[in-house]
Structure formats: C-alpha cells, structure tokens
Design a protein around this motif. Structure first.
Motif, short mmCIF file in Angstrom:
data_model
loop_
_atom_site.label_atom_id
_atom_site.label_comp_id
_atom_site.label_asym_id
_atom_site.label_seq_id
_atom_site.Cartn_x
_atom_site.Cartn_y
_atom_site.Cartn_z
N VAL A 32 0.82 -1.21 0.00
CA VAL A 32 0.00 0.00 0.00
C VAL A 32 0.85 1.27 0.00
O VAL A 32 0.40 2.33 -0.41
CB VAL A 32 -1.02 0.05 1.17
CG1 VAL A 32 -2.06 -1.01 0.99
CG2 VAL A 32 -0.33 -0.05 2.50
N LEU A 33 2.13 1.14 0.43
CA LEU A 33 3.02 2.30 0.42
C LEU A 33 3.11 2.87 -0.99
O LEU A 33 3.11 4.08 -1.19
CB LEU A 33 4.41 1.91 0.92
CG LEU A 33 5.44 3.03 1.04
CD1 LEU A 33 5.02 4.05 2.09
CD2 LEU A 33 6.81 2.48 1.40
N LEU A 36 0.43 5.21 -2.30
CA LEU A 36 0.47 6.62 -1.93
C LEU A 36 0.75 7.51 -3.13
O LEU A 36 0.22 8.61 -3.24
CB LEU A 36 1.56 6.86 -0.88
CG LEU A 36 1.19 6.64 0.57
CD1 LEU A 36 2.35 7.01 1.46
CD2 LEU A 36 -0.02 7.47 0.92
N ASP A 37 1.62 7.03 -4.04
CA ASP A 37 1.95 7.83 -5.21
C ASP A 37 0.73 8.04 -6.09
O ASP A 37 0.49 9.12 -6.61
CB ASP A 37 3.06 7.15 -6.01
CG ASP A 37 4.34 7.05 -5.21
OD1 ASP A 37 4.85 8.11 -4.83
OD2 ASP A 37 4.80 5.93 -4.94
N THR A 40 -1.65 10.34 -4.33
CA THR A 40 -1.21 11.73 -4.45
C THR A 40 -1.76 12.37 -5.72
O THR A 40 -2.25 13.50 -5.70
CB THR A 40 0.33 11.81 -4.46
OG1 THR A 40 0.82 11.20 -3.27
CG2 THR A 40 0.82 13.23 -4.55
N VAL A 43 -5.32 13.27 -5.25
CA VAL A 43 -5.49 14.46 -4.42
C VAL A 43 -5.19 15.71 -5.24
O VAL A 43 -5.92 16.70 -5.19
CB VAL A 43 -4.58 14.40 -3.19
CG1 VAL A 43 -4.58 15.71 -2.44
CG2 VAL A 43 -5.00 13.27 -2.26
N ASP A 186 9.03 8.92 -10.13
CA ASP A 186 8.16 10.07 -9.90
C ASP A 186 8.13 10.98 -11.12
O ASP A 186 7.08 11.47 -11.52
CB ASP A 186 8.63 10.86 -8.67
CG ASP A 186 8.23 10.18 -7.38
OD1 ASP A 186 7.80 9.01 -7.46
OD2 ASP A 186 8.33 10.80 -6.31
N MET B 44 11.39 18.03 -8.38
CA MET B 44 10.26 17.23 -8.84
C MET B 44 8.95 17.72 -8.21
O MET B 44 8.00 18.09 -8.88
CB MET B 44 10.52 15.79 -8.43
CG MET B 44 9.78 14.79 -9.20
SD MET B 44 10.92 14.03 -10.32
CE MET B 44 12.13 13.38 -9.20
N PHE B 190 4.47 4.05 5.80
CA PHE B 190 3.22 4.33 5.09
C PHE B 190 2.45 5.44 5.78
O PHE B 190 2.07 6.44 5.19
CB PHE B 190 2.37 3.06 4.99
CG PHE B 190 0.99 3.33 4.47
CD1 PHE B 190 0.79 3.61 3.13
CD2 PHE B 190 -0.10 3.32 5.31
CE1 PHE B 190 -0.48 3.88 2.64
CE2 PHE B 190 -1.37 3.59 4.84
CZ PHE B 190 -1.56 3.86 3.49
N PHE B 200 2.20 15.93 -0.24
CA PHE B 200 1.51 17.16 -0.64
C PHE B 200 1.06 17.85 0.65
O PHE B 200 0.92 17.20 1.68
CB PHE B 200 0.30 16.85 -1.52
CG PHE B 200 -0.58 15.78 -0.96
CD1 PHE B 200 -1.51 16.07 0.03
CD2 PHE B 200 -0.45 14.45 -1.38
CE1 PHE B 200 -2.30 15.08 0.58
CE2 PHE B 200 -1.24 13.45 -0.82
CZ PHE B 200 -2.16 13.77 0.15
#
Lengths: 264, 270
Positions: A32-33, A36-37, A40, A43, A186, B44, B190, B200
């Motif tokens: 699940v880590l 997060l990307d 993001t 969001v 990223d 970035m 996490f 963010f």
C-alpha cells in the motif's frame, strides 16, 4: 545451472517468512506504500482538473505504466541497490569467488518476497488506467499497450543496475541512487510538460525518462507532444529501453573489472 | 532532584547528543549523496505543485512562493526529522546488545532520543541547508517578515525532531515482542508518509480528514506543523500547542511501552 540460484531464492523466501506476523505486515504495507503515489495524483486532481495540460485519465495512464513497470523492475533487480553494502563489507569478494554470475547471485541472495505484492497491485492499476483513459485504439496501440510497461520495466531495471554500479567507485554513495530510481519513477509518472528548465532537459531527454511513460502514453492517446518531440519517437520506448539496458550492462562490467576489495 | 543533580544530568544528555552529532558528522559522503537526492526530489515536487497551482497561482490556500517553500524546506527537514531511518534499538534488541545499553547509568529512552537529537543538529547544518539554498536560488522562497516566525519555526522543528525520535523509538520497542520490526517499520513509513504532508500539503485534503489526522495521529506534527509555522499559514500558537500535546502523548506512551517491553526481555545466548 538454474538450480543454485533456485536454492538461494528458496532459502531467502524461507528466511524472510520466519517471523510471520512481521512478514505479513511488511507485505501489506510495502504494497500500500506504493499506492500513496497514485493517491497523491488523485489528491492533486481534486484541486486542479488539469496537470501540465493533461486531464485526469491521461495522467492516470502515465501513472499506470510506471505503476506496473517500476515494481516489475524492482522485483527483478531492485536488490542490486544493496551492492554498496556488499562492497563495503567485503562480501562481494565471496560473490566473485563462486562459479556463478555476480549479478545473478546478488539478485538471488536478497530477493524480497514482499515486492511481489506490488507487481500485482501495479497490474490492477494499469488495467484500470487502460479502461479510464481515452485511448485511440488501433492494432499498433494494442501492441504498445503490452510493450509500454515491459519497456518501462527494462528501462527502470537498467537505471537500478546503473545507479548501483556507482558503488564500485563511490562506496558511501548512500541515497544517491534513489534520486534516479525512485526519483525517475516520480518524474516519469507525470507529464513532462509539468517540469521546466534544465531539470526537464536532464531527466526527460538526457536520462531518457520521457520515454518511460509520457511518450508511449501520448502515442496511445493519439496526441502529439506539445513540447515538439516528433510523433514517431513516441513509439520508440522499447528501443530506448534496450539501449539503456545495454549501457547498464556495459557499465556493470566496467564496474566489476574495476572492483578492488576493500580489504576489510 | 537537587540543582547539582539536574545540571549533571543535563550535562550527560548534552554529551550524548554531542556524541550523536560527531558520529553522524563522519558520514560526509553519505551526507553529500543525501543532500543531492533531496534536491532532485525538491525540483520534482516543486514543479508538480506549482503546476497544480496553475494559472490561479494558489492551491489549498498557499500561494506559489509558499508552495515552493513548503516543498524545499520540507525536503530539507525530511532528513532532520528523519522519517525513513529507524533507530539502532530494534537491531540491538534482536542481537541482545540492548543489555549493555540497559547497564548504563542513563535511561534507555533518553539515550536514544539525545543521540538522535545530535544527529538532527548535524543534519540541520548540512542536509537542511543544501535543498533550501537551491530552492531559494531556483524558485525564490517565502521569507516571513516577522522575526518571531523564525523563532517559532526553530521551536517547532525541535519538537518535530523529538516527536519523530519517540515514534521511531516506539517502532523499535516492538522488537521486544516481534524481534523482526521490518513489518512495523513499513507500517510506520506508510502512515508517516501519508499523514505528515510529505507528499503534498495536507490542506489539499478535505477539512474533516485534516482535523482527524491532527487529532488522531502524531504525523502532522512531524512536518506539516513546522512548515505551516514557517510559511505563516494561520497563527503559530495552535500549531505549536498541537505539537506540544503530541510530544506529551508520545513521551508517556514510550515510557509505558518501554516498561512492558523490558519485562519481556530475554537475553539470547547469555
């Protein structure tokens, strides 16, 4: 010939699953880590419905290619980032003494079983992205749909090996490799148009991260690059990935030849 | 405690922190590599957030200069607060070395937190300065006009460092039960990554979720709080008070868990 590697792999998986509770937690949360990307990006799109001139579905496709390609590379060759620990500790001497490929042993010695979960998750994200994104379907696009994440995996694999090889010259390189592995992921997950200046030129074109997801996604979406990259280059990711892999292999060989034991 | 005793234990804590500072100052090349990586991530995240701000020039109540500051100072603070690296504690519990820590005439928790504070001070002088300097040159940062804001920022960073030390100390303490803390450490990465404002600024999330994060978790106190204090998003008082509350909670929690953990301690191979 495969059997010694197989034994190393099985031994690794068994040792890592000894502490069951810890292993389960690790498997779940390391999976699940990486969510997060993706979260993001969601969001960010709640604030602004366009990022660098691209809509949510389009960016999601780029995220999806990376979300599948990166964990594939991480699962296959991500362990190579431990090279600097082996070089410093002198363990690399033992690796070289064995009658097996040095790179193969490094990968098998530290395979982390928990990384498998991310590949499955990445596949799910990619499939959803393919459904959501406004793809201009054609036979060529169908081929690229399969090749794009695989090329991304090969490209990221080359970056993993290349960045880790630096340890032969610079043992204390610490987090240096992360700038190009995780940093590259990223960068590749967002449209290249988001970035600017020298930073964009270096990461997108000199290091080639524009070819990982942005350009193939443009080809799949049937859009031209607003930054003026010729249309035919959008289809060239597999070639770029193979070229990068060749460079990384060459660099690795040079590194191994250069290696002198720390003597400790 | 008498005055002489208090000043003696303060000197011991300072000495341990000084040792932590010197220990990490020997890793010069790793410091350079780390600062480089933070800088790359700074570029970035900064470009991405500025792109989110777009033509409106505003996102989540931050203007462009505030967003740039949030990203670059955040990258600088990341290694000061030090999310990603666990304390040595778990490894020492696993190997049994923790016994020699316990034999020392200084409390276990104080030793680890003081050492980590020394490390943070070194990071502040090196790894904080590089990304902030690059960000200032490349993007221009928001600099508060009010000198009190800088003082409040310093206090806020100090509290964030200690809260984060204590949280990682708690992660390390789980080794008394689990021996292998990689799973808990993943859970920490996490939760801390998601809840601290690293990916963010938290105000991009719905208000109820931000409130929930502040009330139910220590994570906003680690990064979001010092950054909001610096870019002067609202008054500093409530942010500092929130951090202070979490500082108190983590101290108490660490004491309780430590006491229970030590009861379970079995020395292997002794």
């Amino acid at each position: 010939m495969a059997s010694p590697y197989w034994h190393l792999l099985v031994a690794q998986v068994r040792s890592q699953t000894q502490y069951r509770f810890s292993f389960t937690l690790e498997l779940v949360f390391s999976t699940v880590l990486t969510l997060l990307d993706v979260a993001t990006v969601f969001v960010l799109f709640t604030v602004n419905d366009s990022l660098g001139g691209f809509g949510g579905g389009e960016v999601f496709l780029m995220v999806g290619i990376c979300a599948l390609g990166f964990p594939l590379a991480d699962f296959a060759v991500g362990n190579v980032e431990r090279l600097r620990i082996y070089v410093r500790g002198g363990l690399f001497d033992a690796v070289l003494l064995r009658p097996l490929s040095a790179l193969g042993q490094l990968l098998a010695m530290d395979l982390s079983a928990r990384r498998a979960g991310r590949v499955v998750q990445g596949l799910v994200i990619y499939v959803v992205a393919l459904v959501v994104a406004p793809i201009a379907w054609s036979p060529a696009a169908a081929v690229l749909v399969v090749l794009a994440p695989l090329s991304a995996a090969v490209f990221f694999g080359a970056i993993f090996v290349g960045a880790a090889t630096v340890a032969f010259w610079w043992i204390e390189s610490g987090e240096f490799a992360n700038a190009f592995t995780y940093g590259g992921r990223d960068f590749a997950s967002y449209p290249t148009t988001v970035f600017g200046g020298l930073f964009r030129r270096v990461f997108a074109y000199a290091l080639g991260f524009a070819f990982v997801a942005y350009l193939p996604a443009l080809a799949l979406l049937g859009r031209s690059d607003p930054l003026g990259v010729p249309d035919w280059l959008r289809w060239c990711s597999p070639l770029v990935a193979l070229f990068a892999a060749g460079l990384a292999a060459l660099f690795w060989r040079t590194g191994v030849r250069h290696y002198r034991s720390t003597g400790s | 405690m008498t005055g002489a005793n208090a000043s003696r234990s303060a000197r011991v804590v300072l000495a341990v922190a000084g040792a932590g500072f010197r220990r990490y100052s020997t890793y010069r090349q790793a410091t350079v590599a780390g600062a480089f990586t933070n800088t790359v991530f700074g570029f970035m995240r900064c470009y991405v957030l500025l792109s989110v701000a777009g033509v409106a020039g505003e996102a989540g109540g931050y203007d462009r200069a505030q967003l740039a500051t949030f990203v670059w100072v955040g990258q600088g603070l990341l290694s000061v607060v030090n999310f990603w690296n666990q304390l040595d504690l778990a490894e020492r519990v696993r190997s049994g070395d923790v016994v020699s820590d316990l034999l020392r005439p200084m409390d276990l928790m104080t030793t680890y937190v003081a050492t980590d504070a020394g490390r943070a001070a070194y990071a502040m002088l090196t790894r904080f300065v590089v990304p902030v300097g690059v960000g200032m040159l490349a993007f221009g940062l928001y600099l508060p006009a009010n000198p009190v804001a800088y003082l409040a920022f310093a206090v806020s960073v100090a509290m964030a460092v200690v809260i984060c030390s204590l949280c990682r100390y708690l992660v390390g303490l789980t080794a008394f039960w689990l021996l292998d803390v990689r799973g808990v450490s993943m859970l920490w990465m996490f939760a801390a990554g998601a809840g601290s404002g690293l990916y963010f600024p938290l105000p991009l999330l719905p208000d109820w979720l931000v409130t929930l994060l502040w009330v139910a978790t220590p994570f906003p106190a680690l990064l979001q709080a010092p950054l909001d204090v610096l870019v002067e998003r609202g008054p500093a008082g409530p942010l500092l008070a929130g951090q202070l509350a979490w500082l108190a909670v983590t101290v108490v929690l660490a004491r309780i868990v430590q006491r229970r953990g030590l009861r379970r301690l079995v020395i292997q191979g002794g």
